[in-house]
Design a protein around this motif. Structure first.
Motif, PDB file in Angstrom:
ATOM      1  N   TYR A  36       0.875  -1.314   0.077  1.00  0.00           N
ATOM      2  CA  TYR A  36      -0.016  -0.033  -0.165  1.00  0.00           C
ATOM      3  C   TYR A  36       0.999   1.394  -0.046  1.00  0.00           C
ATOM      4  N   HIS A  37       0.299   2.130  -0.632  1.00  0.00           N
ATOM      5  CA  HIS A  37       1.105   3.600  -0.554  1.00  0.00           C
ATOM      6  C   HIS A  37       0.434   4.546   0.427  1.00  0.00           C
ATOM      7  N   GLN A  38       1.369   5.098   1.243  1.00  0.00           N
ATOM      8  CA  GLN A  38       1.059   5.880   2.228  1.00  0.00           C
ATOM      9  C   GLN A  38       2.266   6.647   2.696  1.00  0.00           C
ATOM     10  N   TYR A  39       2.191   8.120   3.091  1.00  0.00           N
ATOM     11  CA  TYR A  39       3.215   8.965   3.374  1.00  0.00           C
ATOM     12  C   TYR A  39       3.999   9.176   2.295  1.00  0.00           C
TER      13      TYR A  39
ATOM     14  N   GLU B  43       0.574   3.371  15.233  1.00  0.00           N
ATOM     15  CA  GLU B  43      -0.317   3.282  13.934  1.00  0.00           C
ATOM     16  C   GLU B  43      -1.633   2.501  14.000  1.00  0.00           C
TER      17      GLU B  43
ATOM     18  N   LYS C 280      -7.978   1.071  -4.131  1.00  0.00           N
ATOM     19  CA  LYS C 280      -7.399   1.962  -3.164  1.00  0.00           C
ATOM     20  C   LYS C 280      -7.952   1.383  -1.730  1.00  0.00           C
ATOM     21  N   TRP C 281      -7.205   1.757  -0.772  1.00  0.00           N
ATOM     22  CA  TRP C 281      -7.570   1.745   0.605  1.00  0.00           C
ATOM     23  C   TRP C 281      -7.971   2.878   1.292  1.00  0.00           C
ATOM     24  N   ARG C 282      -8.888   2.847   2.350  1.00  0.00           N
ATOM     25  CA  ARG C 282      -9.483   4.022   2.950  1.00  0.00           C
ATOM     26  C   ARG C 282      -9.579   3.822   4.425  1.00  0.00           C
TER      27      ARG C 282
ATOM     28  N   TYR D  25      -7.335   9.700  12.591  1.00  0.00           N
ATOM     29  CA  TYR D  25      -6.923   9.680  11.360  1.00  0.00           C
ATOM     30  C   TYR D  25      -7.981   9.332  10.130  1.00  0.00           C
TER      31      TYR D  25
ATOM     32  N   GLY E 221      -7.654   8.893   5.697  1.00  0.00           N
ATOM     33  CA  GLY E 221      -6.863   8.815   4.579  1.00  0.00           C
ATOM     34  C   GLY E 221      -7.289   7.822   3.668  1.00  0.00           C
ATOM     35  N   GLU E 222      -6.873   8.049   2.380  1.00  0.00           N
ATOM     36  CA  GLU E 222      -6.585   7.049   1.405  1.00  0.00           C
ATOM     37  C   GLU E 222      -5.708   6.972   0.269  1.00  0.00           C
ATOM     38  N   ASP E 223      -5.279   5.967  -0.165  1.00  0.00           N
ATOM     39  CA  ASP E 223      -4.313   5.934  -1.183  1.00  0.00           C
ATOM     40  C   ASP E 223      -4.258   4.575  -1.995  1.00  0.00           C
TER      41      ASP E 223
END
Length: 229
Positions: free
Chosen positions: A123-126, A185, A207-209, A215, A217-219
């Motif tokens: 997964y893509h985050q930060y 986290e 995508k994740w959400r 917090y 977010g999604e990516d």
């Protein structure tokens, strides 16, 4: 069925034409007074109201025969279409499993990429990718449900969700186990994941959400089959 129907139609038309030619009453004779009826009755002909009544009866009989044939033809046609749809909807195929050679049955439209076994995800985050991480997934082909478990940077988690063969999509809930992994986290929260099969990359992408009190977010998220069972 079509040949019989056409033969009966030809017979009915021939009968009608023959009757109409023989159903002319009387004869016309020359004379200064115009027309007069012949004193002799021609064999096979009819006169006046008798001819009209006979024509109505014959027409009704022929019409009834045509109506009955039409009903039979339509009923057979509908029944054949119904049987064809039943056969198509119940189509199944038998295959031999890799273990023990037991015969199983599965729907013909089950694609090869919905397989139970070890999958890898990232997964893509930060601003960067995290992973790959291993996930064990089990696909129930008849209930269209998927379950599993795994471990990533946040902590251990369980998987529950559904999948669609027709739409080539997976909808997952990633439930983290509270009190384990990265406590900064991991809030024991749930991540919702929506994925669609990408034929070019041979993997599910989407995508994740996350929506929690602390917090949101999604990516991007990717899921790829590693080793099937």
């Amino acid at each position: 069925m079509h040949i019989i129907f056409r033969l009966l139609l030809l017979v009915a038309l021939f009968t009608t034409l023959s009757y109409s030619q023989g159903a002319r009453g009387g004869s016309r004779t020359g004379g200064s007074g115009g027309f007069r009826s012949s004193s002799r009755r021609v064999s096979g002909s009819c006169v006046g109201s008798n001819c009209r009544s006979t024509g109505i009866i014959v027409g009704s009989v022929i019409g009834g025969i045509f109506a009955l044939l039409a009903i039979i033809f339509f009923s057979v046609y509908c029944y054949r279409r119904y049987r064809r749809r039943q056969v198509q909807s119940n189509a199944i195929v038998s295959y031999q499993s890799d273990r023990g050679g037991d015969s199983k049955v599965r729907p013909m439209n089950e694609p090869a990429y919905f397989k139970s076994g070890d999958w890898t995800s990232r997964y893509h985050q930060y601003g960067r990718w995290h992973g790959p991480h291993q996930i064990s997934l089990m696909f129930d082909q008849y209930a269209s449900r998927v379950t599993g478990h795994g471990y990533d940077d946040v902590g251990p988690f369980t998987i529950s969700g559904t999948f669609s063969v027709e739409n080539q999509q997976i909808a997952l809930n990633k439930n983290y186990q509270p009190g384990a992994g990265d406590l900064k986290e991991n809030f024991g929260h749930t991540v919702t994941i929506q994925l669609t099969w990408n034929q070019n990359h041979a993997q599910f992408e989407g995508k994740w959400r996350v929506e929690t009190n602390s917090y949101r977010g999604e990516d991007k998220f990717e899921l790829k089959l590693g080793k099937s069972s």
